[in-house]
Scaffold this motif. Structure first.
Motif, PDB file in Angstrom:
ATOM      1  N   SER A  90       0.851  -1.188   0.000  1.00  0.00           N
ATOM      2  CA  SER A  90       0.000   0.000   0.000  1.00  0.00           C
ATOM      3  C   SER A  90       0.885   1.235   0.000  1.00  0.00           C
ATOM      4  CB  SER A  90      -0.933   0.011   1.212  1.00  0.00           C
ATOM      5  OG  SER A  90      -0.202   0.174   2.399  1.00  0.00           O
ATOM      6  N   LYS A  91       0.297   2.339  -0.424  1.00  0.00           N
ATOM      7  CA  LYS A  91       1.055   3.578  -0.476  1.00  0.00           C
ATOM      8  C   LYS A  91       0.101   4.753  -0.395  1.00  0.00           C
ATOM      9  CE  LYS A  91       5.044   5.347  -2.511  1.00  0.00           C
ATOM     10  NZ  LYS A  91       6.167   4.941  -3.314  1.00  0.00           N
ATOM     11  N   GLU A  92       0.477   5.745   0.430  1.00  0.00           N
ATOM     12  CA  GLU A  92      -0.265   7.003   0.458  1.00  0.00           C
ATOM     13  C   GLU A  92       0.193   7.849  -0.717  1.00  0.00           C
ATOM     14  OE1 GLU A  92      -0.408   9.409   3.922  1.00  0.00           O
ATOM     15  OE2 GLU A  92      -0.873   7.719   5.224  1.00  0.00           O
ATOM     16  N   GLY A 134      -6.431  -3.378  -7.109  1.00  0.00           N
ATOM     17  CA  GLY A 134      -6.269  -2.786  -5.791  1.00  0.00           C
ATOM     18  C   GLY A 134      -7.490  -1.985  -5.401  1.00  0.00           C
ATOM     19  N   VAL A 168      -5.085   6.543  -0.394  1.00  0.00           N
ATOM     20  CA  VAL A 168      -4.264   5.378  -0.089  1.00  0.00           C
ATOM     21  C   VAL A 168      -4.619   4.283  -1.082  1.00  0.00           C
ATOM     22  CG1 VAL A 168      -3.676   3.632   1.631  1.00  0.00           C
ATOM     23  CG2 VAL A 168      -4.134   5.984   2.351  1.00  0.00           C
ATOM     24  N   ARG A 175      -4.157   0.468  -2.068  1.00  0.00           N
ATOM     25  CA  ARG A 175      -3.798  -0.837  -1.507  1.00  0.00           C
ATOM     26  C   ARG A 175      -3.802  -1.851  -2.641  1.00  0.00           C
ATOM     27  NH1 ARG A 175      -6.097   1.705   2.559  1.00  0.00           N
ATOM     28  NH2 ARG A 175      -5.095   1.622   4.596  1.00  0.00           N
ATOM     29  N   TYR A 176      -2.639  -2.428  -2.854  1.00  0.00           N
ATOM     30  CA  TYR A 176      -2.433  -3.350  -3.965  1.00  0.00           C
ATOM     31  C   TYR A 176      -2.880  -4.749  -3.569  1.00  0.00           C
ATOM     32  CZ  TYR A 176       0.140  -5.574  -7.788  1.00  0.00           C
ATOM     33  OH  TYR A 176       0.495  -6.283  -8.903  1.00  0.00           O
TER      34      TYR A 176
END
Length: 125
Positions: free
Chosen positions: A19-21, A46, A56, A58-59
């Motif tokens: 995940s990444k913001e 995702g 955000v 999320r994969y």
């Protein structure tokens, strides 16, 4: 009146990042009276959620895309609350997931067999 101006973004996810913001506002001109961004085209691999001042991502990876990597994208829009009808602008966020590649697989296989051989030697009388 200030028109919202959404600009495209891109980001990378490393091998083990799930995940990444993504601060989509950093390059958008949104004035003071704009609605929270709304995701209008969902990513194919995702989910996207809103967390304070950023989206955000999320994969949700399958094994093949974890090895080879994959590209995904989603589209969001920002709208002005000052205009009637609402004035909106859209932008695309491109997400590139880096795979472990062939070298990652070879290292994993090597370490696995090394540990198996070590375990066999340790268990021999």
């Amino acid at each position: 009146r200030t028109r919202p101006s959404a600009k495209d973004d891109s980001t990378f996810l490393g091998w083990f990042e799930l995940s990444k913001e993504i601060d989509v506002y950093r390059n958008d001109c949104r004035g003071e009276r704009f609605l929270v961004p709304q995701v209008i085209v969902l990513p194919s691999s995702g989910t996207v959620s809103w967390d304070s001042d950023s989206l955000v991502f999320r994969y949700s990876a399958n094994f093949l895309s974890w090895i080879l990597g994959a590209d995904d994208s989603f589209t969001y829009q920002i709208c002005s609350t000052q205009a009637t009808p609402q004035v909106c602008d859209q932008a695309v966020v491109k997400v590139t997931k880096r795979g472990v590649g062939i070298w990652g697989i070879l290292i994993f296989v090597f370490l696995f067999f090394f540990l198996v051989i070590l375990l066999i030697r340790c268990l021999q009388p």
